[in-house]
Write an enzyme that holds these catalytic residues in place. Structure first.
Site, PDB file in Angstrom:
ATOM      1  N   LYS A 147      -7.215  -7.708  -0.776  1.00  0.00           N
ATOM      2  CA  LYS A 147      -6.954  -7.241   0.588  1.00  0.00           C
ATOM      3  C   LYS A 147      -7.960  -7.960   1.489  1.00  0.00           C
ATOM      4  O   LYS A 147      -9.158  -7.644   1.460  1.00  0.00           O
ATOM      5  CB  LYS A 147      -7.181  -5.734   0.684  1.00  0.00           C
ATOM      6  CG  LYS A 147      -6.123  -4.877  -0.013  1.00  0.00           C
ATOM      7  CD  LYS A 147      -6.574  -3.416  -0.034  1.00  0.00           C
ATOM      8  CE  LYS A 147      -5.436  -2.471  -0.371  1.00  0.00           C
ATOM      9  NZ  LYS A 147      -5.951  -1.092  -0.639  1.00  0.00           N
ATOM     10  N   GLU A 154       3.978   3.986   4.401  1.00  0.00           N
ATOM     11  CA  GLU A 154       4.360   2.613   4.059  1.00  0.00           C
ATOM     12  C   GLU A 154       5.868   2.481   3.860  1.00  0.00           C
ATOM     13  O   GLU A 154       6.343   1.480   3.321  1.00  0.00           O
ATOM     14  CB  GLU A 154       3.608   2.151   2.800  1.00  0.00           C
ATOM     15  CG  GLU A 154       2.100   2.096   3.017  1.00  0.00           C
ATOM     16  CD  GLU A 154       1.347   1.441   1.872  1.00  0.00           C
ATOM     17  OE1 GLU A 154       1.980   1.030   0.876  1.00  0.00           O
ATOM     18  OE2 GLU A 154       0.117   1.333   1.974  1.00  0.00           O
TER      19      GLU A 154
HETATM   20  P1  PGA Z   1      -4.697   1.845   2.135  1.00  0.00           P
HETATM   21  O1  PGA Z   1      -4.012   1.998   0.715  1.00  0.00           O
HETATM   22  O2  PGA Z   1      -4.227   0.608   2.771  1.00  0.00           O
HETATM   23  O3  PGA Z   1      -4.303   3.101   2.873  1.00  0.00           O
HETATM   24  O4  PGA Z   1      -6.187   1.842   1.892  1.00  0.00           O
HETATM   25  C1  PGA Z   1      -3.386   0.960   0.028  1.00  0.00           C
HETATM   26  C2  PGA Z   1      -3.780   0.950  -1.443  1.00  0.00           C
HETATM   27  O5  PGA Z   1      -4.500   1.852  -1.904  1.00  0.00           O
HETATM   28  O6  PGA Z   1      -3.414   0.027  -2.168  1.00  0.00           O
HETATM   29 ZN    ZN Z   2      -4.711   0.960  -3.995  1.00  0.00          ZN
END
Ligand code: PGA
Ligand code: ZN
Length: 428
Positions: free
Chosen positions: A336, A205
């Site tokens: 998300k 990231e």
């Molecule tokens: P991931 O992690 O997008 O790889 O699942 C992001 C998070 O755990 O916030």
């Molecule tokens: Zn997370």
């Protein structure tokens, strides 16, 4: 009907890890267009919507031809003719077509790309930026960013057990100023790593590669970086995503970096020690998704001083948010969209959290693209917080930069969430 869906196109494109992903374009009868690109997680909760992949050996099994076939063969024919302004109706149709509890049939990647594309097309038809379309006249604020400085866990070959070492620019008065503050800390952290001979690149990231000999050393370095950049702890504070499901199971937490094992109670004590020694205001998934008692104990122990976020623990589910609130297992939710699989389910989770007075953080995934829809969701829904990864790599910067454009569109009426976005009292 001018806003009826005329055409839906699905195509394979590539994400920030060089893996295939689903892009969907939607065209309406009036010519308005919208696009959605599915992101992809690496440290996923086991109750998330299924990210449908082809399997096999080609592209290490990551190809998305099955999901694309579902977009073209099942989703497109069913949604054509539906009104794009009726997001809830479109998403209800996707949920019904899928027919499973976790989007296993169509693929959460197929449904979220479609759902986001329809939303973007509707805003285009309305002739306003997406954030304004979502706000529907209500007053909204630019979100407080939560930005990664060191990236570990599943995003850095498990170089550290803790996944994200982030900062929150609490002292900023605007989104623009917030990014300046984070840029200074990110640079200071890089310089610090350089001076120690430990700057070796970035993680998935964009955070600095975590070349540390213990998890706590990363916390120490982050605190030093904040100070080196010239900020007090009430101006720039620390946020952690422990992502404990990655190294904890059945009440046993195995830290590879330190070759230590802890039970739930011992692990709680370790983290409470960190909270005493470092300026931490927010902690995500401190315990594993199978350890609700750990989550409850942590939330009880930190009282009103720390934001406790459920990510893998809540998987953007309104039902899980309400259940966790009844047991006081956290006080904030990570939102998300691809964990839920549709915009409407994500919105329902946000609304459940808002009713509870919880913190709400719209979040990207570790596998991302140029899609900036989430920045508009955070702003238009007035969630107050946004988490996108670090302050490098264009799939991250595309989102931070979109926030700057939104702030400019708001003009003199722009307000910034800052401290007020956290579910606890300001220390000021
Ligand atoms: P991931 O992690 O997008 O790889 O699942 C992001 C998070 O755990 O916030
Ligand atoms: Zn997370």
């Amino acid at each position: 009907m001018k806003t009826a869906i005329r055409k839906i196109t699905g195509r394979r494109i590539w994400d920030s890890r060089g893996r295939p992903t689903v892009e969907v374009d939607v065209e309406l009868e009036d010519g308005s267009r919208g696009r959605g690109i599915a992101p992809a997680g690496a440290s996923r909760g086991s109750n998330e919507a299924i990210d449908l992949r082809d399997g096999g050996t080609q592209l290490a099994g990551f190809d998305v031809q099955r999901a694309l076939a579902n977009v073209r063969g099942i989703i497109a024919p069913a949604l054509t003719g539906m009104d794009a302004m009726n997001q809830a109706g479109v998403d209800a149709a996707l949920i019904a077509l899928d027919g499973t509890a976790n989007k296993a049939y169509l693929g959460g990647n197929a449904t979220i790309a479609t759902s986001m594309a329809v939303l973007n097309a509707a805003a285009a038809a309305a002739g306003v930026p997406l954030w304004r379309y979502l706000a529907a006249g209500a007053p909204v604020r630019l979100p407080l960013p939560e930005i990664q400085i060191f990236g570990g866990g599943a995003h850095a070959g498990r170089r550290t057990d803790i996944q994200d070492f982030l900062v929150m620019p609490l002292g900023a008065q605007s989104f623009d100023e917030a990014l300046v503050m984070v840029a200074e800390v990110y640079r200071a952290a890089g310089d610090l790593m350089d001076s120690l001979g430990r700057r070796t690149g970035v993680a998935d990231e964009g955070g600095w590669w975590p070349a540390f000999s213990s998890n706590e050393e990363a916390l120490e370095m982050l605190t030093r970086a904040i100070e080196r950049a010239g900020y007090r702890h009430d101006e720039v504070a620390i946020s952690l995503d422990i992502a404990a499901s990655e190294f904890g199971r059945n009440g046993c937490y195995k830290l590879a970096l330190e070759s230590r094992e802890y039970d739930t109670h011992e692990w709680l004590e370790v983290m409470l020690g960190w909270l005493k020694r470092y300026p931490i205001v927010s902690v995500e998934d401190p315990f594993a998704e199978d350890d609700p008692e750990g989550m409850r104990a942590f939330t009880a122990a930190v009282g009103e001083s720390v934001q406790v976020i459920g990510d893998d623990f809540l998987v953007t589910s309104a039902a899980r948010v309400n259940a966790a609130a009844a047991q006081s297992q956290c006080n904030a939710v990570l939102l998300k969209p691809n964990q839920a699989g549709t915009i409407t389910e994500t919105r329902q989770t946000m609304e459940a959290a808002k009713k509870l007075g919880w913190g709400m953080i719209v979040s990207a995934r570790s596998g991302e693209s140029e899609d900036t829809t989430i920045v508009h969701l955070a702003t238009g829904w007035n969630t107050g917080q946004l988490k996108v990864g670090s302050f490098s790599r264009s799939e991250r910067m595309a989102k931070w930069n979109e926030g700057l454009r939104i702030e400019e569109q708001m003009g003199a009426s722009a307000t910034f969430a800052g401290w007020s976005a956290l579910p606890m009292r300001s220390p000021a």
